[in-house]
Design an enzyme around this catalytic site. Structure first.
Site, mmCIF file in Angstrom:
data_model
loop_
_atom_site.group_PDB
_atom_site.id
_atom_site.type_symbol
_atom_site.label_atom_id
_atom_site.label_comp_id
_atom_site.label_asym_id
_atom_site.label_seq_id
_atom_site.Cartn_x
_atom_site.Cartn_y
_atom_site.Cartn_z
ATOM 1 N N ASN A 154 28.629 -35.478 5.360
ATOM 2 C CA ASN A 154 27.701 -34.557 4.702
ATOM 3 C C ASN A 154 26.291 -35.110 4.886
ATOM 4 O OD1 ASN A 154 29.489 -32.535 3.103
ATOM 5 N ND2 ASN A 154 30.408 -34.545 2.704
ATOM 6 N N GLU A 155 25.566 -34.528 5.809
ATOM 7 C CA GLU A 155 24.254 -35.031 6.190
ATOM 8 C C GLU A 155 23.174 -34.560 5.214
ATOM 9 O OE1 GLU A 155 24.032 -37.242 8.298
ATOM 10 O OE2 GLU A 155 25.110 -36.876 10.158
ATOM 11 N N PRO A 156 21.963 -35.147 5.285
ATOM 12 C CA PRO A 156 20.868 -34.685 4.427
ATOM 13 C C PRO A 156 20.707 -33.174 4.495
ATOM 14 C CG PRO A 156 20.212 -36.668 5.582
ATOM 15 C CD PRO A 156 21.555 -36.283 6.138
ATOM 16 N N THR B 116 22.515 -40.180 12.760
ATOM 17 C CA THR B 116 23.955 -40.459 12.770
ATOM 18 C C THR B 116 24.475 -40.531 14.199
ATOM 19 O OG1 THR B 116 24.243 -39.355 10.644
ATOM 20 C CG2 THR B 116 26.206 -39.626 12.003
#
Length: 660
Positions: free
Chosen positions: A183-185, A202
């Site tokens: 779950n990225e920014p 990432t």
């Protein structure tokens, strides 16, 4: 050994109210800046064992109740020691996993399940294959299905979790962007299992696993933030100084989408498990005097004074009583005297770390010098994890040691063949072929090898391990460059040692644990040289990174040899790699580098041509290694200058490891 050293360089300081661990009121005071329950351990091993023990307890309780235990599992270096301990508990203490159901947290998309980089393959090889977990109880995120079917698959994945009663304990690591799972920014707190686009940082960090950023998938399937928060317990693991900044934001910052891990503040039973290095930026560790009364040791005073200088933008000798009192440090003056007395003491301590004679200055008073004047000249071993860490990290000091007449040996611990591109292999085999042909040779064996390598590389997949012949060529390229660097520094040919430690030579990014043979190789060289000085890379960021493993092998070899009479004359100095520098309050020897010496150091780095212009392992920093090194060395000099020391062009810094 590493744990003991970690404690030396991370002086959190002791609160005078040391009973706060058992006193809810005091604990609330000490941890008042922390929005998630956080436990700091002396090492990643200790923290991992505690988490493994908790998991084992839940498994046993569920088994007694006749229920399944449901685990949500991440992969990577963060939980790897947890899985190692669970395997030990299974094999040695009979812990059974037959009542366990697992749900994997994330997977690249698309990727073959048997690809080297597949999370599914990784967790099977490192964990599932070593326990009695039933195959039908393993739930993977399918990275092979057609994209239009992913939504239905993810919905079914959520339904599976719900059907077994939800996840009992969720194990997580954290990325440098603050991602949990993948779950990225920008991820929503209400997100469920889904396909996501990977952040550029990432993908850059994963580039080493895929042998190039361009081969890293741009998407992944991950449990959502809400999926993770629905678990009954969550344990977030983080090790090493590289995670310290994002951990502070996660634990002490606001709940924001830009730091997905911060959503864990909303979970009723979440704990963050850290080693001391990962906790370095937390308020209770970095500036404990701002929270409550502390025991002012000499080391903590030094740390606090350096912090105060940076806070008020003053050199040490200009700090006033008012500066101390306004910043929670008035107790120092009450215990130690006026600001003038404290300032002079700390100024002198920092001044005494500076020396242009890293091997000791002969015929000089060494009372306040970091190194002894005798014996002179000294026998020196510089341990370099990869074939360029010596010149990148301490090239100026290396040149100085040779120039000043010491017998310098350089020991390259691993081949570094993974960091050589396939294009370089083709360039070198073309050179060899053209050279032999130019001599009128017609080497059938060489031609067959040449054709075999070219054919393999033409059809090589990104997840494919190189042929042994290719790995050998890549290793020889690094050897040749290291020899060139040593020649430039006037290190004798016979004093360049290529150790090829076995733990590294797997052909893939995943390495073996260090073994007795690795330690023996180090110990044998130390016994052969009987050095008065050892220099080693003191990088502590990743417990499973090559630098950390190489350092652990050195420490263990030293531990075996420390009772030898000649070891009493050996001092061990640790330098840093390309990513971090020692905090200035920890530095015990600072070697000034002049502008001309900085150019010589750069030229020595340039001998490593395969690592220039797009090296594979630059991480999230696009500067080349020589640029990072110079910026870091100049930055250290600027810090010394700001504290009121003499102004130098650059510094290389060292901390002493005391083993006796």
């Amino acid at each position: 050994m590493i744990e003991k050293f970690n404690q030396k360089i991370s002086p959190a300081g002791k609160f005078k109210n040391e009973g706060y661990h058992n006193d809810p009121y005091l604990r609330a005071l000490i941890t008042k800046h922390e929005n998630i329950s956080t436990k700091i351990y002396g090492s990643s091993t200790d923290g991992s064992k505690a988490v493994a023990s908790e998991i084992a307890s839940i498994i046993k309780i569920k088994e007694l109740e006749g229920n399944k235990c449901v685990l949500g599992l991440a992969v990577g270096s963060a939980p790897s020691e947890v899985y190692e301990e669970l395997i030990r508990l299974h094999k040695e203490e009979g812990l059974s996993f037959k009542n366990v159901v697992v749900f994997n947290v994330m997977e690249y998309y698309p990727i073959a399940p048997k690809a080297l980089q597949s999370f599914s393959r990784n967790i099977r090889e490192t964990f599932f294959n070593h326990i009695d977990l039933l195959q039908e109880n393993i739930n993977d995120l399918d990275s092979t299905i057609e994209q239009e079917k992913i939504y239905d698959f993810c919905r079914a994945y959520e339904e599976k979790i719900e059907k077994v009663g939800g996840i009992d304990i969720q194990i997580l690591g954290i990325g440098r962007t603050g991602h949990i799972g993948l779950n990225e920014p920008g991820a929503s707190g209400n997100s469920l299992t889904r396909i996501v686009s990977l952040d550029d940082i990432t993908r850059t960090e994963a580039a080493s696993d895929f042998f190039g950023k361009d081969k890293v998938p741009r998407k992944a399937i991950t449990m959502g933030v809400k999926t993770i928060l629905n678990a009954k317990r969550v344990r977030l693991l983080a090790w090493g100084e590289g995670k310290a900044n994002i951990i502070k934001k996660t634990i002490e910052g606001d709940v924001i989408e830009e730091v997905p891990a911060s959503f864990l503040q909303n979970h009723e039973n979440c704990k963050v498990i850290l080693d001391e290095a990962a906790s370095n930026e937390l308020t209770r560790v970095k500036t404990p005097w701002l929270i409550d009364s502390v025991e002012w040791t000499d080391r903590l005073i030094k740390k606090a004074v350096v912090w105060l200088c940076q806070k008020v933008n003053k050199p040490i000798l200009k700090l006033t009583d008012r500066d101390y009192n306004d910043n929670g440090m008035g107790d120092i003056l009450a215990e130690k005297g006026s600001s003038y007395q404290v300032n002079i003491k700390i100024f002198n301590e920092l001044q005494h770390t500076i020396t242009g004679w890293p091997g000791g200055k002969p015929n000089a008073d060494d009372t306040y010098r970091p190194e002894r004047k005798e014996p002179f000249p000294k026998r020196v071993i510089i341990f370099s994890p990869h074939p360029d860490d010596d010149v990148i990290s301490m090239g100026g000091t290396m040149l100085r040691l040779v120039d000043q007449g010491h017998e310098v040996h350089v020991a390259y611990q691993v081949s570094g063949n993974l960091a050589v591109s396939d294009d370089d292999v083709l360039r070198y085999i073309d050179f060899i072929g053209d050279y032999v042909q130019g001599l009128g040779g017609d080497n059938k064996v060489l031609k067959e090898e040449h054709d075999k390598i070219r054919k393999f590389l033409a059809n090589k997949k990104h997840d494919q391990v190189d042929l042994p012949e290719i790995r050998r060529i890549k290793g020889l390229i690094r050897v040749g460059e290291a020899k060139a660097g040593c020649r430039y520094a006037n290190v004798k040919d016979e004093n360049a040692h290529f150790l090829h430690m076995p733990f590294y030579e797997t052909g893939g990014v995943e390495k073996k644990p260090i073994g007795k043979e690795d330690i023996k190789i180090i110990a044998d060289l130390i016994k052969e040289v009987k050095p008065h000085q050892i220099y080693a890379a003191g990088d502590l960021s990743d417990p499973h990174g090559t630098h950390r493993v190489c350092l652990d092998a050195i420490f263990k070899a030293i531990d075996q040899l420390k009772k030898e009479a000649w070891m009493k004359d050996c001092w061990v100095w640790l330098y840093r790699g390309a990513w971090h520098e020692w905090e200035i309050n920890n530095i015990e020897m600072a070697v000034p580098i002049s502008p001309d010496e900085l150019v010589r150091k750069r030229n020595a780095i340039f001998k490593h041509q395969s690592q220039k212009d797009g090296a594979m392992f630059l991480g999230g920093d696009n500067r080349e290694f020589w640029q990072r090194a110079e910026d870091r060395n100049r930055g250290t000099a600027n810090l010394y200058n700001a504290l009121g020391m003499a102004e130098y062009e650059a510094f290389e810094a060292f901390v002493r490891y005391e083993f006796l």
